[in-house]
Design an enzyme around this catalytic site. Structure first.
Site, mmCIF file in Angstrom:
data_model
loop_
_atom_site.group_PDB
_atom_site.id
_atom_site.type_symbol
_atom_site.label_atom_id
_atom_site.label_comp_id
_atom_site.label_asym_id
_atom_site.label_seq_id
_atom_site.Cartn_x
_atom_site.Cartn_y
_atom_site.Cartn_z
ATOM 1 N N ASP A 1 0.832 -1.205 0.000
ATOM 2 C CA ASP A 1 0.000 0.000 0.000
ATOM 3 C C ASP A 1 0.870 1.260 0.000
ATOM 4 O OD1 ASP A 1 -2.248 -1.588 0.146
ATOM 5 O OD2 ASP A 1 -2.315 -1.519 2.337
HETATM 6 N N1 URA Z 1 -1.285 -6.176 3.412
HETATM 7 C C1 URA Z 1 -1.755 -4.918 3.559
HETATM 8 O O1 URA Z 1 -2.783 -4.707 4.163
HETATM 9 N N2 URA Z 1 -1.053 -3.917 2.998
HETATM 10 C C2 URA Z 1 0.105 -4.090 2.353
HETATM 11 O O2 URA Z 1 0.703 -3.123 1.887
HETATM 12 C C3 URA Z 1 0.606 -5.399 2.226
HETATM 13 C C4 URA Z 1 -0.111 -6.431 2.762
#
Ligand code: URA
Length: 241
Positions: free
Chosen positions: A102
């Site tokens: 993310d």
């Molecule tokens: N899971 C998440 O919630 N965010 C990420 O960036 C990676 C795995």
């Protein structure tokens, strides 16, 4: 159509500068004819021979391990003009991230221009382990930890973490660090897992991807994978997928 020296360099045979020298020296032929002009353009179908060796026009494969900072999206471009992870890597190859972290997640991210390699790592049946350090809101109770270990249902699919370990807790700030290892690669999966037991994630950092870690890399720094690391990652492919 691409410039001859670029095609030779992309094949991994030699650098672009060396390729230019070889062309000028008359060491390169295209479809059996010596070509010693640098501007020459060639197509996919042309047969290029350099110093007697027929070159493979496949692109030069590159593999990077980045310690992703927060504030970058895992994409090659963004219509909202946000920063993208590929900006952090100095390469002329068209690389893209293997899976996603993310915008606000930090840590280990692989980037490559090798589609087969990326597919192996992202294919669910290959069960590549990813380990995250999550800082969650609230302190997990023994029952909640038990529930997590037993598996939680996210968007209709049960997720059973491979490993889960409670780390330090800050009772005053009402936060807890948790290490979690999963094989799932769905978007926002770790945040959804903790959300499902009532402990939203405040911060998320990916510490490990398969056997790789980000040790020694500052946030925003990257390195190339070694040949042996690439081969070990490719060997994670199970059966036909
Ligand atoms: N899971 C998440 O919630 N965010 C990420 O960036 C990676 C795995």
């Amino acid at each position: 159509m691409e410039r001859l020296q670029k095609v030779i360099a992309n094949s991994g045979y030699t650098s672009r500068r060396k390729a230019e020298e070889l062309i000028i020296k008359g060491k390169v032929s295209v479809n059996g004819q010596i070509v010693n002009e640098l501007g020459t353009k060639v197509s996919e179908k042309d047969i290029i021979v350099v110093e007697g060796v027929t070159i493979n026009k496949a692109i030069r494969k590159v593999y990077y391990l980045l310690n992703k900072p927060s504030g970058y999206i895992c994409s090659v471009s963004d219509d909202k003009n946000r920063k993208v992870v590929t900006e952090l890597i100095d390469t002329s190859e068209r690389i893209y991230p293997v899976g996603r972290l993310d915008y606000d997640t930090t840590g280990l991210l692989l980037l490559t221009n090798d589609g087969d390699f990326a597919n192996i790592l992202m294919h669910p049946s290959n069960e590549v382990e990813k380990t995250y350090l999550a800082i969650v809101e609230g302190i997990l109770s023994p029952d909640e930890l038990y529930a997590l270990k037993a598996g939680v249902v996210i968007d209709g699919v049960k997720v059973i973490p491979k490993k889960i370990k409670l780390k330090s807790k800050d009772v005053e700030k009402n936060k807890q660090k948790v290490l979690i290892t999963i094989v799932e690669g769905r978007n926002h999966i770790v945040k959804k897992i903790f959300e499902s037991i009532g402990h939203p994630v405040n911060k998320l950092h990916r510490l490990k991807y398969a056997f790789l870690d980000v040790k020694g890399l500052q946030s925003g720094d990257y390195r190339c994978l070694t040949v042996s690391e690439v081969n070990k990652l490719k060997a994670l492919k199970k059966g036909i997928n």
